[in-house]
Design an enzyme around this catalytic site. Structure first.
Site, PDB file in Angstrom:
ATOM      1  N   SER A 148    -102.775  20.828 -38.099  1.00 19.97           N
ATOM      2  CA  SER A 148    -101.664  20.148 -37.411  1.00 19.97           C
ATOM      3  C   SER A 148    -100.545  19.988 -38.425  1.00 19.97           C
ATOM      4  CB  SER A 148    -102.148  18.767 -36.949  1.00 19.97           C
ATOM      5  OG  SER A 148    -101.077  17.975 -36.497  1.00 19.97           O
ATOM      6  N   TYR A 161    -106.166  10.426 -38.209  1.00 15.89           N
ATOM      7  CA  TYR A 161    -105.881  11.786 -37.727  1.00 15.89           C
ATOM      8  C   TYR A 161    -105.233  12.616 -38.834  1.00 15.89           C
ATOM      9  CZ  TYR A 161    -104.305  15.581 -34.718  1.00 15.89           C
ATOM     10  OH  TYR A 161    -104.100  16.833 -34.157  1.00 15.89           O
TER      11      TYR A 161
END
Ligand SMILES: NC(=O)c1ccc[n+]([C@@H]2O[C@H](COP(=O)([O-])OP(=O)(O)OC[C@H]3O[C@@H](n4cnc5c(N)ncnc54)[C@H](O)[C@@H]3O)[C@@H](O)[C@H]2O)c1
Length: 303
Positions: A148, A161
Protein backbone atom coordinates in the site's frame (compact mmCIF):
# COMPACT_ATOMS: atom_id res chain seq x y z
CA UNK A 1 7.46 -11.82 -16.93
CA UNK A 2 5.77 -11.41 -20.29
CA UNK A 3 3.90 -14.66 -20.93
CA UNK A 4 0.46 -15.01 -19.36
CA UNK A 5 -1.62 -17.08 -21.83
CA UNK A 6 -2.40 -20.54 -20.37
CA UNK A 7 -0.38 -19.73 -17.25
CA UNK A 8 -1.70 -20.24 -13.71
CA UNK A 9 -2.58 -17.32 -11.42
CA UNK A 10 -3.35 -17.71 -7.72
CA UNK A 11 -4.99 -14.73 -6.04
CA UNK A 12 -5.36 -14.63 -2.26
CA UNK A 13 -8.20 -12.37 -1.19
CA UNK A 14 -9.53 -12.86 -4.73
CA UNK A 15 -13.20 -12.84 -3.69
CA UNK A 16 -13.47 -9.05 -3.36
CA UNK A 17 -12.06 -5.66 -4.31
CA UNK A 18 -8.56 -5.54 -5.75
CA UNK A 19 -8.08 -9.32 -5.70
CA UNK A 20 -11.27 -9.88 -7.68
CA UNK A 21 -10.20 -7.28 -10.26
CA UNK A 22 -6.72 -8.86 -10.51
CA UNK A 23 -8.31 -12.30 -11.03
CA UNK A 24 -10.51 -10.87 -13.80
CA UNK A 25 -7.50 -9.26 -15.50
CA UNK A 26 -5.61 -12.57 -15.29
CA UNK A 27 -8.62 -14.24 -16.93
CA UNK A 28 -8.70 -11.58 -19.68
CA UNK A 29 -5.07 -12.46 -20.37
CA UNK A 30 -5.97 -16.11 -20.88
CA UNK A 31 -4.68 -17.44 -17.57
CA UNK A 32 -6.20 -20.22 -15.51
CA UNK A 33 -7.27 -18.67 -12.23
CA UNK A 34 -7.35 -19.88 -8.63
CA UNK A 35 -9.29 -17.78 -6.13
CA UNK A 36 -8.02 -18.38 -2.59
CA UNK A 37 -10.14 -16.63 0.00
CA UNK A 38 -11.44 -17.21 3.49
CA UNK A 39 -14.95 -16.05 2.49
CA UNK A 40 -16.45 -19.08 0.70
CA UNK A 41 -19.71 -17.53 -0.58
CA UNK A 42 -18.07 -14.51 -2.23
CA UNK A 43 -15.30 -16.75 -3.59
CA UNK A 44 -17.78 -19.13 -5.24
CA UNK A 45 -19.55 -16.12 -6.80
CA UNK A 46 -16.31 -14.86 -8.42
CA UNK A 47 -15.39 -18.36 -9.64
CA UNK A 48 -18.90 -18.75 -11.15
CA UNK A 49 -18.58 -15.42 -12.99
CA UNK A 50 -15.13 -16.31 -14.35
CA UNK A 51 -16.32 -19.72 -15.56
CA UNK A 52 -19.38 -18.14 -17.19
CA UNK A 53 -16.96 -16.07 -19.28
CA UNK A 54 -15.04 -19.19 -20.35
CA UNK A 55 -12.11 -19.02 -17.92
CA UNK A 56 -10.76 -22.16 -16.30
CA UNK A 57 -11.14 -21.24 -12.63
CA UNK A 58 -11.35 -22.89 -9.23
CA UNK A 59 -11.90 -21.60 -5.72
CA UNK A 60 -9.96 -23.01 -2.79
CA UNK A 61 -11.13 -21.78 0.59
CA UNK A 62 -7.93 -20.63 2.25
CA UNK A 63 -7.00 -18.83 5.43
CA UNK A 64 -3.68 -17.14 4.67
CA UNK A 65 -2.89 -16.83 8.38
CA UNK A 66 -2.74 -20.64 8.63
CA UNK A 67 0.41 -22.18 7.10
CA UNK A 68 -1.29 -25.59 6.69
CA UNK A 69 -4.17 -23.98 4.78
CA UNK A 70 -1.73 -22.26 2.38
CA UNK A 71 0.16 -25.54 1.91
CA UNK A 72 -3.13 -27.31 1.12
CA UNK A 73 -3.83 -24.55 -1.44
CA UNK A 74 -0.44 -25.15 -3.10
CA UNK A 75 -1.04 -28.93 -3.19
CA UNK A 76 -4.43 -28.44 -4.84
CA UNK A 77 -3.10 -25.95 -7.42
CA UNK A 78 -0.12 -28.17 -8.28
CA UNK A 79 -2.37 -31.22 -8.56
CA UNK A 80 -5.02 -29.52 -10.73
CA UNK A 81 -2.90 -27.18 -12.86
CA UNK A 82 0.83 -27.75 -12.32
CA UNK A 83 3.22 -25.02 -11.09
CA UNK A 84 1.82 -21.58 -10.47
CA UNK A 85 3.14 -18.71 -12.61
CA UNK A 86 1.66 -15.71 -10.83
CA UNK A 87 1.08 -15.65 -7.10
CA UNK A 88 -0.74 -12.59 -5.78
CA UNK A 89 -0.31 -12.37 -2.01
CA UNK A 90 -3.15 -9.88 -1.85
CA UNK A 91 -5.42 -10.78 1.10
CA UNK A 92 -5.38 -7.98 3.65
CA UNK A 93 -7.38 -6.31 6.38
CA UNK A 94 -7.40 -2.82 7.88
CA UNK A 95 -7.95 -1.02 11.14
CA UNK A 96 -7.00 2.49 12.16
CA UNK A 97 -6.98 5.06 14.92
CA UNK A 98 -4.35 6.33 17.34
CA UNK A 99 -1.74 3.64 17.74
CA UNK A 100 -1.98 3.46 21.52
CA UNK A 101 -5.70 2.64 21.32
CA UNK A 102 -5.16 -0.55 19.30
CA UNK A 103 -5.55 -3.71 21.35
CA UNK A 104 -3.26 -6.72 21.46
CA UNK A 105 -5.93 -8.57 19.45
CA UNK A 106 -5.90 -5.80 16.80
CA UNK A 107 -2.13 -6.20 16.44
CA UNK A 108 -2.40 -9.96 16.21
CA UNK A 109 -5.18 -9.95 13.61
CA UNK A 110 -3.56 -7.34 11.35
CA UNK A 111 -0.13 -8.95 11.48
CA UNK A 112 -1.54 -12.48 11.07
CA UNK A 113 -3.26 -11.56 7.80
CA UNK A 114 -1.15 -8.73 6.35
CA UNK A 115 2.33 -9.99 7.22
CA UNK A 116 2.21 -13.70 8.10
CA UNK A 117 -0.25 -14.22 5.24
CA UNK A 118 2.34 -12.93 2.76
CA UNK A 119 5.14 -14.88 4.47
CA UNK A 120 3.08 -18.09 4.27
CA UNK A 121 2.55 -17.53 0.54
CA UNK A 122 6.24 -16.85 -0.09
CA UNK A 123 7.50 -19.77 2.01
CA UNK A 124 5.06 -22.22 0.42
CA UNK A 125 5.06 -21.19 -3.25
CA UNK A 126 8.56 -19.86 -4.01
CA UNK A 127 10.26 -23.30 -3.71
CA UNK A 128 7.63 -24.72 -6.11
CA UNK A 129 8.31 -21.88 -8.57
CA UNK A 130 12.09 -22.29 -8.33
CA UNK A 131 11.75 -26.03 -8.91
CA UNK A 132 9.60 -25.36 -11.98
CA UNK A 133 12.24 -22.89 -13.25
CA UNK A 134 15.04 -25.43 -12.73
CA UNK A 135 13.12 -28.05 -14.71
CA UNK A 136 11.96 -25.88 -17.61
CA UNK A 137 13.97 -23.02 -19.11
CA UNK A 138 10.79 -21.51 -20.60
CA UNK A 139 9.01 -21.29 -17.23
CA UNK A 140 8.28 -17.79 -15.88
CA UNK A 141 7.03 -17.00 -12.40
CA UNK A 142 6.30 -13.90 -10.35
CA UNK A 143 5.17 -13.21 -6.79
CA UNK A 144 3.22 -9.97 -6.44
CA UNK A 145 2.66 -8.77 -2.89
CA UNK A 146 -0.05 -6.17 -2.25
CA UNK A 147 1.37 -3.56 0.11
CA UNK A 148 0.00 0.00 0.00
CA UNK A 149 1.08 3.63 -0.08
CA UNK A 150 0.67 3.08 3.67
CA UNK A 151 3.84 0.98 3.41
CA UNK A 152 5.80 4.03 2.23
CA UNK A 153 4.43 6.89 4.32
CA UNK A 154 3.17 7.29 7.86
CA UNK A 155 0.34 9.59 8.94
CA UNK A 156 -1.92 10.19 11.93
CA UNK A 157 -4.47 7.44 12.48
CA UNK A 158 -2.89 4.91 10.08
CA UNK A 159 -1.65 2.84 13.01
CA UNK A 160 -1.12 -0.88 12.72
CA UNK A 161 -2.14 -0.92 9.08
CA UNK A 162 0.81 1.27 8.10
CA UNK A 163 3.17 -0.74 10.30
CA UNK A 164 2.05 -4.01 8.69
CA UNK A 165 2.34 -2.61 5.15
CA UNK A 166 5.87 -1.32 5.84
CA UNK A 167 6.66 -4.94 6.76
CA UNK A 168 5.24 -6.11 3.41
CA UNK A 169 7.50 -3.64 1.54
CA UNK A 170 10.57 -4.84 3.48
CA UNK A 171 9.61 -8.50 3.01
CA UNK A 172 9.17 -7.92 -0.73
CA UNK A 173 12.50 -6.09 -1.09
CA UNK A 174 14.27 -8.94 0.76
CA UNK A 175 12.56 -11.44 -1.54
CA UNK A 176 13.69 -9.39 -4.56
CA UNK A 177 17.32 -9.44 -3.40
CA UNK A 178 17.24 -13.16 -2.61
CA UNK A 179 15.65 -14.09 -5.95
CA UNK A 180 18.36 -12.11 -7.75
CA UNK A 181 20.85 -14.65 -6.37
CA UNK A 182 19.17 -17.63 -7.98
CA UNK A 183 18.35 -16.61 -11.54
CA UNK A 184 15.96 -14.57 -13.62
CA UNK A 185 12.99 -16.85 -14.21
CA UNK A 186 11.21 -16.00 -10.95
CA UNK A 187 10.63 -12.34 -10.19
CA UNK A 188 8.73 -10.33 -7.63
CA UNK A 189 6.84 -7.03 -7.48
CA UNK A 190 5.19 -5.03 -4.75
CA UNK A 191 1.92 -3.22 -5.44
CA UNK A 192 1.38 0.08 -3.59
CA UNK A 193 -2.09 1.48 -4.23
CA UNK A 194 -3.56 4.54 -2.54
CA UNK A 195 -7.29 4.64 -1.64
CA UNK A 196 -9.46 2.33 -3.77
CA UNK A 197 -13.18 1.76 -3.39
CA UNK A 198 -13.37 -1.86 -2.16
CA UNK A 199 -14.82 -3.63 0.88
CA UNK A 200 -11.71 -3.08 3.02
CA UNK A 201 -13.57 -0.87 5.47
CA UNK A 202 -15.69 -3.94 6.28
CA UNK A 203 -12.62 -6.07 6.99
CA UNK A 204 -14.10 -7.00 10.36
CA UNK A 205 -16.50 -9.34 8.46
CA UNK A 206 -13.71 -11.93 8.36
CA UNK A 207 -12.19 -11.27 11.77
CA UNK A 208 -11.82 -14.52 13.75
CA UNK A 209 -14.16 -14.53 16.78
CA UNK A 210 -11.20 -15.41 19.02
CA UNK A 211 -9.57 -12.09 18.05
CA UNK A 212 -12.67 -9.93 18.53
CA UNK A 213 -12.34 -6.93 20.86
CA UNK A 214 -14.45 -6.92 23.99
CA UNK A 215 -15.37 -3.22 23.94
CA UNK A 216 -16.65 -1.24 20.93
CA UNK A 217 -14.49 1.17 18.90
CA UNK A 218 -13.31 4.41 20.57
CA UNK A 219 -14.41 7.86 19.40
CA UNK A 220 -11.13 8.37 17.56
CA UNK A 221 -11.35 4.94 15.90
CA UNK A 222 -14.90 5.73 14.74
CA UNK A 223 -13.73 9.09 13.37
CA UNK A 224 -10.89 7.38 11.49
CA UNK A 225 -13.29 4.80 10.05
CA UNK A 226 -15.71 7.50 8.86
CA UNK A 227 -12.94 9.49 7.16
CA UNK A 228 -11.49 6.33 5.61
CA UNK A 229 -14.89 5.32 4.19
CA UNK A 230 -15.16 8.68 2.48
CA UNK A 231 -11.57 8.58 1.19
CA UNK A 232 -12.00 5.02 -0.12
CA UNK A 233 -15.20 6.05 -1.92
CA UNK A 234 -13.28 8.96 -3.50
CA UNK A 235 -10.34 6.80 -4.64
CA UNK A 236 -8.77 8.13 -7.84
CA UNK A 237 -8.72 4.73 -9.57
CA UNK A 238 -11.07 1.77 -9.80
CA UNK A 239 -9.97 -1.77 -8.86
CA UNK A 240 -10.08 -2.66 -12.60
CA UNK A 241 -7.71 0.20 -13.44
CA UNK A 242 -5.32 -0.89 -10.70
CA UNK A 243 -5.42 -4.49 -11.95
CA UNK A 244 -4.52 -3.32 -15.48
CA UNK A 245 -1.65 -1.17 -14.11
CA UNK A 246 -0.44 -4.15 -12.05
CA UNK A 247 -0.22 -6.45 -15.06
CA UNK A 248 1.48 -3.73 -17.11
CA UNK A 249 4.03 -3.38 -14.28
CA UNK A 250 4.68 -7.12 -14.14
CA UNK A 251 5.07 -7.18 -17.93
CA UNK A 252 7.58 -4.31 -17.78
CA UNK A 253 9.59 -6.08 -15.04
CA UNK A 254 8.90 -3.33 -12.50
CA UNK A 255 9.43 -4.20 -8.85
CA UNK A 256 7.64 -1.18 -7.34
CA UNK A 257 4.20 -0.78 -8.88
CA UNK A 258 2.73 2.66 -8.08
CA UNK A 259 -0.78 3.19 -9.48
CA UNK A 260 -0.76 6.82 -8.22
CA UNK A 261 2.75 8.14 -9.00
CA UNK A 262 1.52 11.69 -8.37
CA UNK A 263 1.80 10.88 -4.64
CA UNK A 264 5.51 10.06 -4.78
CA UNK A 265 6.68 13.53 -3.65
CA UNK A 266 5.21 12.64 -0.24
CA UNK A 267 7.40 9.53 -0.12
CA UNK A 268 10.45 11.56 -1.21
CA UNK A 269 9.80 14.16 1.48
CA UNK A 270 9.51 11.42 4.11
CA UNK A 271 12.79 9.81 2.98
CA UNK A 272 14.51 13.23 3.04
CA UNK A 273 13.51 13.63 6.68
CA UNK A 274 14.86 10.16 7.46
CA UNK A 275 18.16 10.82 5.65
CA UNK A 276 18.59 14.28 7.21
CA UNK A 277 17.57 13.13 10.68
CA UNK A 278 14.96 15.91 10.84
CA UNK A 279 11.71 15.17 12.68
CA UNK A 280 8.90 13.59 10.62
CA UNK A 281 6.84 15.93 8.52
CA UNK A 282 3.06 15.93 8.74
CA UNK A 283 2.43 14.18 5.45
CA UNK A 284 0.17 15.68 2.87
CA UNK A 285 -0.70 18.68 5.05
CA UNK A 286 -1.13 20.72 1.87
CA UNK A 287 -3.77 18.35 0.50
CA UNK A 288 -7.17 19.48 1.90
CA UNK A 289 -8.65 15.96 2.08
CA UNK A 290 -5.77 14.74 4.24
CA UNK A 291 -5.54 17.86 6.35
CA UNK A 292 -9.20 17.33 7.24
CA UNK A 293 -8.39 13.76 8.23
CA UNK A 294 -5.86 14.98 10.76
CA UNK A 295 -8.12 17.73 12.07
CA UNK A 296 -11.06 15.37 12.59
CA UNK A 297 -8.88 12.84 14.36
CA UNK A 298 -7.49 15.52 16.62
CA UNK A 299 -11.03 16.74 17.41
CA UNK A 300 -12.14 13.20 18.30
CA UNK A 301 -9.14 12.81 20.62
CA UNK A 302 -9.55 16.05 22.56
CA UNK A 303 -13.38 16.07 22.79
N1 LIG B 1 -8.73 -0.56 -0.78
C1 LIG B 1 -7.68 0.21 -0.63
O1 LIG B 1 -7.78 1.45 -0.57
C2 LIG B 1 -6.31 -0.40 -0.55
C3 LIG B 1 -5.21 0.46 -0.70
C4 LIG B 1 -3.94 -0.09 -0.62
C5 LIG B 1 -3.77 -1.45 -0.42
N2 LIG B 1 -4.87 -2.25 -0.27
C6 LIG B 1 -4.64 -3.67 -0.05
O2 LIG B 1 -5.28 -4.40 -1.08
C7 LIG B 1 -5.51 -5.74 -0.64
C8 LIG B 1 -6.92 -6.16 -0.99
O3 LIG B 1 -7.83 -5.39 -0.19
P1 LIG B 1 -9.19 -4.78 -0.77
O4 LIG B 1 -9.08 -3.31 -0.62
O5 LIG B 1 -9.51 -5.39 -2.07
O6 LIG B 1 -10.20 -5.26 0.37
P2 LIG B 1 -11.46 -6.28 0.32
O7 LIG B 1 -11.94 -6.36 1.73
O8 LIG B 1 -12.41 -5.84 -0.72
O9 LIG B 1 -10.79 -7.66 -0.12
C9 LIG B 1 -9.93 -8.37 0.76
C10 LIG B 1 -10.13 -9.86 0.58
O10 LIG B 1 -9.24 -10.55 1.49
C11 LIG B 1 -9.95 -11.65 2.04
N3 LIG B 1 -9.34 -12.08 3.32
C12 LIG B 1 -9.37 -11.45 4.51
N4 LIG B 1 -8.76 -12.20 5.45
C13 LIG B 1 -8.32 -13.32 4.82
C14 LIG B 1 -7.63 -14.47 5.26
N5 LIG B 1 -7.25 -14.64 6.53
N6 LIG B 1 -7.32 -15.43 4.34
C15 LIG B 1 -7.71 -15.29 3.04
N7 LIG B 1 -8.40 -14.23 2.59
C16 LIG B 1 -8.70 -13.25 3.46
C17 LIG B 1 -11.36 -11.12 2.22
O11 LIG B 1 -12.31 -12.17 2.38
C18 LIG B 1 -11.55 -10.32 0.95
O12 LIG B 1 -12.09 -11.13 -0.08
C19 LIG B 1 -5.20 -5.73 0.86
O13 LIG B 1 -3.91 -6.27 1.09
C20 LIG B 1 -5.23 -4.26 1.21
O14 LIG B 1 -4.47 -3.97 2.35
C21 LIG B 1 -6.12 -1.75 -0.34
Amino acid sequence: MNQFENGVAVVTGGASGLGKAIAEEAARRGMRVVIADVEAGAMDGVVGDLRARGTVAIGVQTDVTDAASVEALADRVTHDFGPVNLLFNNAGVASGGPIWESTEKDWQWLFDVNVHGVANGVRTFVPIMLKAAAGDSSYQGCIVNTASMAGLVTAPGMGIYAVSKHAVIALSECLYHDLQLVGEQVCTSVLCPSYVNTNINQSFRNRPPGLANEGGPTKAQLATQAISSRDLANGALTPDEIAAITFAGIEAGRFYIYPTPELMPIVKSRLDHIAEGSNPDIPYNDIPMFKERRDRLRAALVE
